[in-house]
Write an enzyme that holds these catalytic residues in place. Structure first.
Site, PDB file in Angstrom:
ATOM      1  N   ALA A 131       0.816  -1.219   0.000  1.00  0.00           N
ATOM      2  CA  ALA A 131       0.000   0.000   0.000  1.00  0.00           C
ATOM      3  C   ALA A 131       0.847   1.265   0.000  1.00  0.00           C
ATOM      4  O   ALA A 131       0.319   2.368   0.036  1.00  0.00           O
ATOM      5  CB  ALA A 131      -0.928  -0.006   1.216  1.00  0.00           C
ATOM      6  N   SER A 187       5.669  -1.111   4.687  1.00  0.00           N
ATOM      7  CA  SER A 187       5.528  -2.362   5.443  1.00  0.00           C
ATOM      8  C   SER A 187       6.825  -3.160   5.456  1.00  0.00           C
ATOM      9  O   SER A 187       7.174  -3.775   6.473  1.00  0.00           O
ATOM     10  CB  SER A 187       4.391  -3.213   4.869  1.00  0.00           C
ATOM     11  OG  SER A 187       4.617  -3.519   3.505  1.00  0.00           O
ATOM     12  N   ASP A 204      12.456   5.075   4.253  1.00  0.00           N
ATOM     13  CA  ASP A 204      11.509   4.208   4.962  1.00  0.00           C
ATOM     14  C   ASP A 204      12.092   3.617   6.248  1.00  0.00           C
ATOM     15  O   ASP A 204      11.475   3.736   7.316  1.00  0.00           O
ATOM     16  CB  ASP A 204      11.005   3.098   4.043  1.00  0.00           C
ATOM     17  CG  ASP A 204      10.022   3.601   3.000  1.00  0.00           C
ATOM     18  OD1 ASP A 204       9.931   4.836   2.809  1.00  0.00           O
ATOM     19  OD2 ASP A 204       9.350   2.773   2.362  1.00  0.00           O
TER      20      ASP A 204
END
Length: 334
Positions: free
Chosen positions: A113, A117, A161
């Site tokens: 998404a 993750s 990230d």
């Protein structure tokens, strides 16, 4: 001995795509977490138990003698490669390659998404396994190992990230340098379209347009960079939160329009963005590469209404907030 660690998801608040051209970006950790239990096993092997890796938008079709799973389970399997690399890196760092390690993963973060993750599961795994093996690492050191995991699995990574996931809060990024910004509460709603675009293809498409029409695309990228710096000024300011919310919302809306001009929005993303604004969000925009994935809305005192509007528009809403905490060691059992 068993160790439980957790690490948060992330959103890009401002600056996606323009960051590829040396412009700044602001990212933030959000309060959706991946949890990893780590313990020794006596087999000398790496064992990974994925309890509930979420692949949203699951569709199952039944015929007389067959069942068709219409979700991309390759995305869930891909997450496991980050876990394996994370464990191997930590065992090397601790010089304990012979130790068998079992990790068990549960997650609130949907896979594929655009919410980081993979980085979250890598960071949480590094945190849990390093503590299990007696390796004392700072969150900054864990962020660097998380970046190394991404390089090993993906071949390329900005490091945004894993750094956001390990450290938490707001991070300003420019040309490889990170700056931790002061924390403020942002009541947000993330809306997932149920599909994901290819970051590689979207970046390549923007690059083609840039090379063919630099005089058109360059001003858009410059404006996006200026939006990031204005947003940074707002986050650093001592204005009342209500005033800052309004200013950030306006910047979000402008940034979304520029991303749309670059061609990375989709009909579904735009529907979710405009549904959120109509329901009372102060601002709403794409987060991440676009072409699918997620948008987010700034919705003080309107999160429930905005979440309902996103659902009606066909998206999956996630009511959340910015997380000031990155990696956490939740529990250590003897």
């Amino acid at each position: 001995m068993r160790v439980l660690a957790s690490a948060p998801a992330k959103i890009i608040l401002f600056g996606e795509h323009s960051v590829v051209y040396g412009k700044p970006a602001i990212a933030a950790a959000i309060d959706l977490r991946t949890y990893v239990w780590a313990e020794f096993n006596n087999k000398g092997a790496i064992k990974i138990e994925a309890k509930d890796i979420k692949v949203p938008g699951l569709t199952v079709s039944f015929s007389e003698d067959e069942i068709y799973f219409e979700s991309d389970y390759g995305k869930a399997a891909e997450v496991l490669s980050y876990v394996r690399q994370a464990i191997e890196l930590v065992r090397e760092e601790a010089d304990k390659n012979g130790n068998g390690v079992t990790v068990s993963i549960t997650s609130q973060i949907p896979v594929g998404a655009g919410l980081g993750s993979s980085a979250a599961v890598a960071v949480a795994t590094i945190g849990a396994v390093s503590r299990l093996l007696g390796l004392e690492l700072s969150n900054e050191e864990i962020a660097k190992l998380g970046h190394k995991v991404e390089l090993l699995v993906q071949g390329a990574s900005s490091g945004i990230d894993p750094t956001v996931s390990a450290i938490g809060g707001f991070l300003h990024y420019e040309k490889g340098n990170f700056e931790h910004l002061p924390f403020m509460e942002l009541p947000i709603v993330v809306g997932y379209t149920g599909s994901s675009g290819s970051t590689k293809e979207l970046v390549a498409m923007v690059r083609r347009n840039y090379e063919e029409m630099p005089e058109v695309i360059e001003p858009i990228l410059v404006s996006m960079g200026k939006i990031v710096e204005k947003a940074k000024d707002v986050l650093l300011s001592e204005l009342d939160n209500e005033v800052r919310f309004v200013q950030l919302g306006r910047l979000m809306n402008i940034n979304h329009g520029l991303l749309d001009a670059l061609g990375v929005s989709t009909k579904k993303l735009s529907e979710l963005v405009y549904a959120a604004r109509t329901a009372g969000a102060l601002g709403a925009k794409i987060t991440g590469a676009g072409g699918g994935g997620c948008m987010y809305a700034l919705a003080p005192e309107k999160q429930s209404e905005v979440a309902t509007a996103i659902t009606i528009a066909g998206g999956t809403p996630m009511i959340t907030k910015i997380s000031d905490e990155g990696l956490r060691i939740e529990e250590v059992l003897p």
